[in-house]
Design an enzyme around this catalytic site. Structure first.
Site, PDB file in Angstrom:
ATOM      1  N   ASP A 326      -6.952   8.933   2.371  1.00 57.79           N
ATOM      2  CA  ASP A 326      -8.027   8.300   1.618  1.00 57.79           C
ATOM      3  C   ASP A 326      -8.740   7.332   2.558  1.00 57.79           C
ATOM      4  O   ASP A 326      -8.394   7.249   3.738  1.00 57.79           O
ATOM      5  CB  ASP A 326      -7.469   7.555   0.392  1.00 57.79           C
ATOM      6  CG  ASP A 326      -6.614   6.354   0.759  1.00 57.79           C
ATOM      7  OD1 ASP A 326      -6.406   6.104   1.967  1.00 57.79           O
ATOM      8  OD2 ASP A 326      -6.155   5.652  -0.153  1.00 57.79           O
ATOM      9  N   ASP A 328      -9.863   3.230   2.747  1.00 60.74           N
ATOM     10  CA  ASP A 328      -9.656   1.940   2.084  1.00 60.74           C
ATOM     11  C   ASP A 328     -10.634   0.898   2.617  1.00 60.74           C
ATOM     12  O   ASP A 328     -10.798   0.772   3.833  1.00 60.74           O
ATOM     13  CB  ASP A 328      -8.224   1.442   2.353  1.00 60.74           C
ATOM     14  CG  ASP A 328      -7.176   2.497   2.049  1.00 60.74           C
ATOM     15  OD1 ASP A 328      -6.946   2.761   0.859  1.00 60.74           O
ATOM     16  OD2 ASP A 328      -6.603   3.078   3.001  1.00 60.74           O
ATOM     17  N   ASP A 425     -10.644   3.789  -1.913  1.00 61.37           N
ATOM     18  CA  ASP A 425     -10.188   2.564  -2.593  1.00 61.37           C
ATOM     19  C   ASP A 425     -11.067   1.402  -2.167  1.00 61.37           C
ATOM     20  O   ASP A 425     -11.198   1.124  -0.978  1.00 61.37           O
ATOM     21  CB  ASP A 425      -8.743   2.221  -2.184  1.00 61.37           C
ATOM     22  CG  ASP A 425      -7.722   2.940  -3.036  1.00 61.37           C
ATOM     23  OD1 ASP A 425      -8.124   3.741  -3.908  1.00 61.37           O
ATOM     24  OD2 ASP A 425      -6.520   2.702  -2.831  1.00 61.37           O
TER      25      ASP A 425
HETATM   26  P1  UTP Z   1      -2.585   3.740   1.889  1.00 63.13           P
HETATM   27  O1  UTP Z   1      -1.677   4.292   0.844  1.00 63.13           O
HETATM   28  O2  UTP Z   1      -4.000   4.142   1.831  1.00 63.13           O
HETATM   29  O3  UTP Z   1      -1.935   4.093   3.289  1.00 63.13           O
HETATM   30  O4  UTP Z   1      -2.454   2.183   1.809  1.00 63.13           O
HETATM   31  P2  UTP Z   1      -2.583   4.323   4.714  1.00 63.13           P
HETATM   32  O5  UTP Z   1      -1.730   3.596   5.664  1.00 63.13           O
HETATM   33  O6  UTP Z   1      -4.034   4.007   4.710  1.00 63.13           O
HETATM   34  O7  UTP Z   1      -2.325   5.849   4.961  1.00 63.13           O
HETATM   35  P3  UTP Z   1      -3.310   7.090   4.700  1.00 63.13           P
HETATM   36  O8  UTP Z   1      -3.874   7.383   6.027  1.00 63.13           O
HETATM   37  O9  UTP Z   1      -4.329   6.687   3.697  1.00 63.13           O
HETATM   38  O10 UTP Z   1      -2.408   8.161   4.217  1.00 63.13           O
HETATM   39  C1  UTP Z   1      -3.025   1.309   2.759  1.00 63.13           C
HETATM   40  C2  UTP Z   1      -2.410  -0.026   2.672  1.00 63.13           C
HETATM   41  O11 UTP Z   1      -2.749  -0.638   1.462  1.00 63.13           O
HETATM   42  C3  UTP Z   1      -1.624  -1.166   0.827  1.00 63.13           C
HETATM   43  C4  UTP Z   1      -0.436  -0.389   1.365  1.00 63.13           C
HETATM   44  O12 UTP Z   1       0.695  -1.199   1.408  1.00 63.13           O
HETATM   45  C5  UTP Z   1      -0.894   0.005   2.724  1.00 63.13           C
HETATM   46  O13 UTP Z   1      -0.444  -0.950   3.639  1.00 63.13           O
HETATM   47  N1  UTP Z   1      -1.734  -0.981  -0.626  1.00 63.13           N
HETATM   48  C6  UTP Z   1      -1.955   0.247  -1.123  1.00 63.13           C
HETATM   49  C7  UTP Z   1      -1.554  -2.051  -1.438  1.00 63.13           C
HETATM   50  O14 UTP Z   1      -1.345  -3.175  -0.966  1.00 63.13           O
HETATM   51  N2  UTP Z   1      -1.603  -1.873  -2.792  1.00 63.13           N
HETATM   52  C8  UTP Z   1      -1.821  -0.658  -3.330  1.00 63.13           C
HETATM   53  O15 UTP Z   1      -1.852  -0.547  -4.563  1.00 63.13           O
HETATM   54  C9  UTP Z   1      -2.013   0.430  -2.478  1.00 63.13           C
HETATM   55 MN    MN Z   2      -5.407   4.816   3.232  1.00 63.88          MN
END
Ligand code: UTP
Ligand code: MN
Length: 501
Positions: A326, A328, A425
């Protein structure tokens, strides 16, 4: 040494150790532990009982009290690696062959330890094989993206994922920690003996590693990947909005794939419907180029509703990954309070441009006076957040028009030549919490977990994506950069590209 008095108490409580008729331990200096590996559960239980009846203290669980580890048919390096992983390399127990134990039982006292009783531990010179050393918390280590031990870490990650999908969080974390230790090593592991003294490598993980080093693959990871349950859990949780609990319920109802799900009577909520509809797109990795294109759109949206707001790409892309599941983003405004109400305006703007396939916004529910210090450290934050699916145009790519005609004729549903669905997100943070939010949303997930564990266990502090609270001083520690947070925590600063634990 544990004081004799306390030890006696422990002994009589557990009833596990050899005591004479007056309840005195016969050999208080000798605390035995029988290693189950290769000895087997029933033989171990039998030999333990026998020893206790003859007055020996035989512990059920390993602890640092143990002075003699008794093994059968194990190699010295194997047991040493196991022992180091149990004690962080601090245990100084004798590693002995079963012959010492049987001779001692026959003699009714611990016999002198002779060379032939000792497990042969290969004398490895540093020049022959590198012995690795890493600190025990992932947030104390630098973990770049390149990893010299992908076969090992992938196998451990499969087992971690399988545990997580089966709601066994503890096991999942143990495998994740083991994989993270291997990711931080500066070269490939060639022998188990190199792992001496490394933290977080439990019995199970060492077994997996040994299997791969000896046979080229982990039979457990391979059979997990092939198992029907794992495959079904993967497919079903691949649907946006479906977690392991829902997937498990569906599997128990006989649903193992999307076809069976579509044919079933299951009612899907709005996110699951969108997830099912855009399944293929969402399960196709997002490239950095696509993430940058989405950043451009988000910047346009944010700037048109609140000029001066700041947008940062977080998650895996901030750590330097070139693919993600995804995208972020963290959004803030340099003037505290100006960010209030921002998300709904951004969403309206995106919707007016037909850029969203799905969105669900949750309000900011964080209140320092209520949430802060008392709350247990958790990765759930309370920011205003929008979980969405973007409709990302592919119009830049040449030949998209032709592709459109072909796919539309074939599928008749989506003009997939023109756009793809991408999970995005969006998180809005007040500037006063921005550094914590940035640190919390950059990941990796294990790195975050380890930061919070470090804060709690080593510093008496509670860290969240909103704040850092010092329980010793009963006050919040403010920070306006990630560097300051590392300093508060007494850690060396680790840049995002080295947080890939
Ligand atoms: P992600 O699940 O998007 O992981 O969460 P990522 O490292 O970007 O991996 P990919 O590439 O998308 O698969 C990103 C960060 O956001 C935090 C997670 O702990 C992670 O460090 N996070 C995610 C939150 O703090 N709260 C949430 O509800 C979701
Ligand atoms: Mn991510």
């Amino acid at each position: 040494m544990v004081p004799l008095k306390r030890r006696k108490l422990v002994c009589s409580d557990t009833g596990n150790t050899g005591t004479d008729s007056r309840g005195q331990t016969k050999f208080p200096q000798v605390v035995l532990f029988l290693l189950e590996r290769k000895m087997g559960t029933s033989r171990r239980a039998f030999l333990s009982q026998l020893g206790r009846r003859k007055g020996f203290q035989v512990e059920e669980l390993f602890s640092e009290r143990v002075t003699h580890v008794i093994c059968e048919n194990n190699s010295g390096d194997e047991v040493r690696a196991w022992l180091d992983s149990q004690s962080g390399g601090r245990a100084a127990a004798h590693l002995l062959d079963i012959s010492w134990y049987t001779e001692s039982m026959r003699a009714l006292h611990p016999v002198e330890i002779l060379d032939r009783h000792k497990l042969q531990e290969p004398q490895i010179s540093e020049s022959e094989v590198a012995v690795f050393s890493v600190p025990s918390y992932a947030c104390q280590r630098r973990t770049a993206l390149d990893n010299y031990n992908t076969t090992l870490t992938e196998a451990l990650s499969i087992l971690a994922e399988n545990a997580e999908l089966s709601e066994e969080e503890g096991r999942g974390v143990a495998f994740r920690r083991a994989a993270a230790v291997l990711k931080a090593l500066p070269s490939p592991v060639t022998s188990v003996s190199q792992l001496r003294g490394l933290p977080c490598l439990g019995d199970h993980s060492l077994r997996v590693i040994r299997d791969i080093l000896e046979n080229g693959a982990s039979s457990e990871a391979e059979s997990t990947k092939e198992s029907e349950r794992y495959k079904a859990l993967k497919v079903l949780t691949g649907i946006f909005g479906v977690g392991s609990k829902t997937a498990d319920r569906w599997i128990r109802d006989g649903i193992h794939d999307l076809h069976q799900l579509r044919a079933s009577e299951q009612t899907l909520n709005r996110s699951q419907q969108a997830g099912l509809e855009h399944y293929d797109d969402i399960n196709q990795p997002v490239t950095k180029a696509e993430a940058d294109a989405i950043r451009g759109i988000v910047e346009k949206a944010v700037n048109s509703v609140l000029p001066g707001a700041e947008i940062v790409l977080t998650g895996g892309f901030r750590r330097g990954k070139v693919m993600g599941h995804d995208v972020d983003f963290l959004i803030t405004h340099p003037q505290e309070g100006r960010e209030v109400g921002l998300m709904s305006k951004v969403v309206s703007w995106l919707e007016s441009q037909d850029l969203l396939l799905y969105q669900k916004t949750t309000r900011n529910s964080y209140l320092e006076s209520k949430d802060g210090p008392g709350r247990p450290a958790s990765n759930m934050d309370r920011f205003e957040r929008c979980l969405s699916i973007f409709k990302l145009s592919k119009k830049e790519e040449p030949g998209a028009e032709n592709l459109k005609t072909v796919t539309e004729n074939k599928l008749g549903r989506h003009d997939h030549g023109l756009w793809r669905a991408v999970r995005v997100d969006l998180v809005v943070s007040p500037i006063s919490q921005f550094a914590f939010a940035l640190l919390g949303w950059t990941g990796s997930k294990l790195f975050e977990r380890e930061l919070r564990r470090w804060a709690g266990h080593e510093r008496g502090m509670s860290l969240s994506s909103h704040a850092l609270y010092d329980n010793n001083q009963s006050r919040y520690l403010r920070a306006s950069s990630e560097e300051e947070i590392f300093t508060h925590l007494g850690l060396d600063y680790i840049p995002p590209s080295e947080r890939n634990a």
